[in-house]
Design a protein around this motif. Sequence first.
Motif, PDB file in Angstrom:
ATOM      1  N   ALA A  97      -3.107   0.634   5.489  1.00  0.00           N
ATOM      2  CA  ALA A  97      -3.638  -0.654   6.195  1.00  0.00           C
ATOM      3  C   ALA A  97      -2.415  -1.598   6.698  1.00  0.00           C
ATOM      4  O   ALA A  97      -2.575  -2.074   7.688  1.00  0.00           O
ATOM      5  CB  ALA A  97      -4.329  -1.870   5.139  1.00  0.00           C
ATOM      6  N   GLU A  98      -1.384  -1.514   6.063  1.00  0.00           N
ATOM      7  CA  GLU A  98      -0.305  -2.358   6.558  1.00  0.00           C
ATOM      8  C   GLU A  98       0.451  -1.452   7.568  1.00  0.00           C
ATOM      9  O   GLU A  98       0.849  -2.123   8.669  1.00  0.00           O
ATOM     10  CB  GLU A  98       0.951  -2.520   5.464  1.00  0.00           C
ATOM     11  N   GLU A  99       0.407  -0.250   7.686  1.00  0.00           N
ATOM     12  CA  GLU A  99       1.041   0.450   8.607  1.00  0.00           C
ATOM     13  C   GLU A  99      -0.046   0.157   9.965  1.00  0.00           C
ATOM     14  O   GLU A  99       0.645  -0.032  10.929  1.00  0.00           O
ATOM     15  CB  GLU A  99       0.789   1.953   8.398  1.00  0.00           C
ATOM     16  N   LEU A 112      -1.634  -2.430  10.476  1.00  0.00           N
ATOM     17  CA  LEU A 112      -1.479  -3.752  10.999  1.00  0.00           C
ATOM     18  C   LEU A 112      -0.115  -4.014  11.580  1.00  0.00           C
ATOM     19  O   LEU A 112      -0.136  -4.706  12.906  1.00  0.00           O
ATOM     20  CB  LEU A 112      -1.248  -4.639   9.589  1.00  0.00           C
TER      21      LEU A 112
END
Lengths: 233, 233
Positions: free
Chosen positions: A137-139, A141
């Motif tokens: 998810a952070e990637e 984002l």
Amino acid sequence: MPCLSARIRTKTEWDALTPDEIDLFNRKVVCRTYPAGQVIFVQGDPCKGLYFIEDGLIAARKVDEEGQSAIVRLAYQGDTLGYRPLLAKENHRATAEVIKDAKICFIGAPTMHRLLRSNPRLGMLFLEHIAQALGEAEERLFQVAALSVRTRIIHLVVLLRDHYGTTTSDGTLFVELPMTRRDLAEMIGARPESVSRALRDIQDDGLMDLSGRTVRVDQIDRLIDELHHGLHI
Amino acid sequence: MPCLSARIRTKTEWDALTPDEIDLFNRKVVCRTYPAGQVIFVQGDPCKGLYFIEDGLIAARKVDEEGQSAIVRLAYQGDTLGYRPLLAKENHRATAEVIKDAKICFIGAPTMHRLLRSNPRLGMLFLEHIAQALGEAEERLFQVAALSVRTRIIHLVVLLRDHYGTTTSDGTLFVELPMTRRDLAEMIGARPESVSRALRDIQDDGLMDLSGRTVRVDQIDRLIDELHHGLHI
DNA sequence: CGGCGGCATTGACACAAATCAACGGCGCCA
DNA sequence: TGGCGCCGTTGATTTGTGTCAATGCCGCCG
């Protein structure tokens, strides 16, 4: 035919279960098939349990009051859906929609909590799984926040390669884009028209060959290179 | 003065620890202070353990080869940093940088794994915590993918209110923006100039009053309303 | 003290992507 | 079989943000 077959189980967090627990799981589980387009749960709903995906492809989509919409996660065969709200003790914060016909096993929250209490290793494996999901998810984002539509599309093709890519004997890679242009667009925070154009541009540059929903890539390295060095060299 | 003081502990996952485990924690922990600007760990580094933030503000930032950069998470007092790579068994995928002077306690991976093995409840609380973090990451992913810079800024102000907002006796809300415009921009996937302009626009519309790094909001409802109904009514 | 470097703002301009619109193709079913 | 609705593409145009450049401010340090 039990829902939690050994073939799939051993690659997932459910591998932690003891024979007794597998038995409990199989007694409690409710399985059914969902055709593409079907909605499994809706954002805002209370989380009644979780969904083990035996087969198919599911998208978790967030929508706001103005109708703005984005796909925040994909769930493939062997993945579990709904664990986030279950563990965070929240309502669902996304709507789950079937992209490719699916077979899904529902397991109620009480059973799930019982399993987590009786088997700490199950919790540890979920911990590992959700930690990886947070990383992904952070990637994404980062990608949506910082990269161009073209670059995001290439990242998406590379991502889809894991589950929808096949390599022929002569080394050519085929990647199926398993959803509509609209859904591809919602995966990368763009519009369908922009996806169309970006795909054509990448094709014009000779990096891939597109026909319908199938992408042919002769030299995957050239695609990957663009991700690391940008357009120019 | 032990690092894991009861005041902070009871609001975090560390509340699960038994007295013996608290003792182990306090014997193994290494605490130090970091001035603003200091880097705690760098993306790509192996994860040697985790960092408990006793005080301060830390940003997790992702950067790529072209220098594109985005802040993917903030960590406040009581938060733990580095648990994601530890649990996912990966290297760090972000760089942690101190935004506001911090006091941070490092606890090595072996100790951490020992605690997780001896105390399943600790794992469960981490599970709950990381599930919420995933929810927040997906929420921000949606925002960056689907909403305008102006709307993202308002969301950011509302978010920062939790930790950096104070309400005076007459009901006026003050929110401190605890970082540079550049960092604010990296939080929402935009440029510092765009942040400046968006803040001024919102101010011109009478929704807030900006001076330096402090925002004054008379009617928080009007801000929240814009998030739910859009600009026009 | 003076000057350098980072921060913040603003203006002019460029450009990537969204929007609006039109078209052809296809599947579905009345 | 015809037509409706969704899909995908392309073109024309608009627009939100990015980019570039200039300025003032402030804190820091030689």
